[in-house]
Design an enzyme around this catalytic site. Structure first.
Site, mmCIF file in Angstrom:
data_model
loop_
_atom_site.group_PDB
_atom_site.id
_atom_site.type_symbol
_atom_site.label_atom_id
_atom_site.label_comp_id
_atom_site.label_asym_id
_atom_site.label_seq_id
_atom_site.Cartn_x
_atom_site.Cartn_y
_atom_site.Cartn_z
ATOM 1 C CB SER A 195 -0.942 -0.048 1.209
ATOM 2 O OG SER A 195 -2.030 0.832 1.026
ATOM 3 C CD GLU A 205 -2.511 -3.096 -4.018
ATOM 4 O OE1 GLU A 205 -3.733 -3.260 -3.864
ATOM 5 O OE2 GLU A 205 -1.851 -2.278 -3.349
ATOM 6 C CG HIS A 255 -5.421 -2.822 -0.209
ATOM 7 N ND1 HIS A 255 -4.544 -2.425 -1.186
ATOM 8 C CD2 HIS A 255 -5.244 -1.946 0.821
ATOM 9 C CE1 HIS A 255 -3.885 -1.345 -0.776
ATOM 10 N NE2 HIS A 255 -4.286 -1.026 0.428
#
Lengths: 316, 316
Positions: free
Chosen positions: A103, A205, A275
């Site tokens: 992230s 992602e 995630h």
């Protein structure tokens, strides 16, 4: 016993119990767990102000534990990029520290490539999100845990996944693995922290981004010449966005199709990363081999064990 | 009578009645209104596929109406940027066409600067959003309407606004006006469609973006050297984002403070522009003067009338 330090480089931790639970579980897994002094700091939505979080990064780099595992992401690392002493970070990696997270950590991992090409960090779990979840909330994912343990021991040298189709049967590619969260990666474009990787394997992602926003970012990378310059693109999970009645069937598959129609670079999907609960560990910045046979894809690299062996070989 | 063509370059129109209402109102305001053949086209979430929307842009450029007003934004223009024939667009502007819109139109407006420096489009209302609203839904904003009429007549030569503080009292700056929607603008970074404006006046707005995301983009522009290279930055409206319990007081004012702490460039707030009902018209790509006295700010430029006069002067 491997030393493992938990630190919070971006958003503040809302519930200290998640951190405690993660620390306990990681200790049970065999790590000598330390918690950075400011891991629970708070300033606005951040885990301490910029100076506090920057100092924590440098403090951990200087201590060079076996593992430096971020507790959570959020937003905050791009605030620090101009001030990070990349020499100190590099020094820790050369002394064996494995930095892990995903992230917002994408900014740190790719900034490292921009400033210190050849070194790697690990795209992998976050302590609170992946090891701090209560049993009622699902506990720890076994695949995530086992892959993490193997990667941190230095033994992990490949991860495999199944693509949704056999369209890339026979594909072989070697290049620097880079990328991570699409939004965070794109926030580096144009800055001195953008890693100018050619011939690489770019993995991406994102979460809670509508497919049209994912597409806009993918096309930005394509228009910027980034996609065409890669050996392959590997897409992980892109879920969580609310659908809109305006979509009329448009979804992530159309975003991927829009990218594929504009590039010769193979764009694979199905990478178990993002995630989502089950996520593999990937060495961001390392040279990686991609092999595809039918629907089965393998990403492989020289493990530390092999590297050590190669070094031994060299010495004799 | 001024000819005005309505076209839909990005997202599809959900309700045709909004377009009809806008067309009727614009006719009542004195325009000879035409609706592009594909203004109501649909393909997935787009107003027709890429070829359809691209053809519409070029068709309107060739027809060169007095006003080319977009019906709505959405997402779709960055898909077309690589294929747009900028010569044809430029030709229409040289023949007097005023292209108008905001939001996704930011891509077209700034792409034009990248490819044809010196020409301008208008950041201003969108037909459905600003002229198509039912009376029950608030009808047409008078300031927006009057400013649009004045701009389209060629008479508008300044807009004024009140800043929240007198911090920039005495500021004077001249430069190329550029910018628009922050997310769309940032999606051009690194691509051939990025306008490399130095010494400009950069105006920005966004909607439904959490302040931390606004900040991340502002800092990206700063780290990319864009903010420091401008004469001034003018921030419009940044609303619509849901607050999070994680914010702990962090908001847009903190995002602005984070930017200001990193640059010497004056960063003004209060520009009446964005996804709000009352919005001014601004000539994107034109040379504009900024004057601030106390809290009062004025953006001024040579109106077409003055330019015509200057040209006359030149001839004699």
């Amino acid at each position: 016993m491997s030393s493992l330090t938990l630190f919070t480089p971006a958003g503040a931790i809302a519930k200290a119990e998640n951190l405690k639970r993660a620390a306990k579980r990681l200790a049970q897994l065999g790590f000598e767990v330390g918690i950075d002094a400011d891991a629970l700091a708070r300033h606005q939505r951040f885990a301490g102000d910029d100076a506090t979080r920057l100092a924590a990064l440098h403090r951990i780099a200087d201590a060079a534990p076996s593992v430096a595992l971020a507790t959570r992401g959020g937003y905050g690392l791009t605030r620090l990029l101009d001030q990070i002493d990349w020499e100190r970070i590099a020094h820790s990696i050369e002394h064996g520290t494995r930095w892990v997270g995903y992230s917002d950590l994408t900014a740190l991992q790719n900034g490292l490539i921009a400033h210190k090409k050849g070194l790697a960090m690990w795209s992998g779990p976050l302590a609170c999100d992946d090891f701090g979840r209560s049993e009622a909330d699902g506990g720890v994912d076994e695949v995530t845990r086992d892959c993490f343990l193997e990667a941190m021991s230095g033994a992990l040298e490949a991860v495999g996944f199944r693509a949704p189709t056999a369209d890339f049967d026979g594909l072989e590619a070697r290049g620097r693995l880079w990328g991570g969260n699409l939004t965070v990666l794109c926030s580096l474009l144009g800055t001195p922290h953008w890693p100018k990787v050619k011939g690489g394997l770019l993995f991406l992602e994102d979460i809670n981004e509508h497919p049209y926003r994912v597409e806009r970012m993918l096309l930005q990378l394509q228009q910027a010449g980034v996609i065409d310059a890669q050996a392959a693109v590997l897409l992980g999970d892109f879920s969580g966005a609310a659908k809109s009645p305006l979509d009329r069937g448009y979804g992530i598959k159309d975003a991927v199709a829009a990218l594929r129609s504009r590039t010769q670079t193979p764009v694979l999907t199905g990478l178990p990363f993002g995630h989502v609960r089950t996520k593999v560990c990937l060495p961001v910045g390392a040279t990686v081999d991609l092999y595809v046979q039918g629907r089965e894809a393998i990403l492989g690299w020289q493990s530390d064990a092999r590297l050590a062996h190669a070094h031994d070989h060299h010495h004799h």
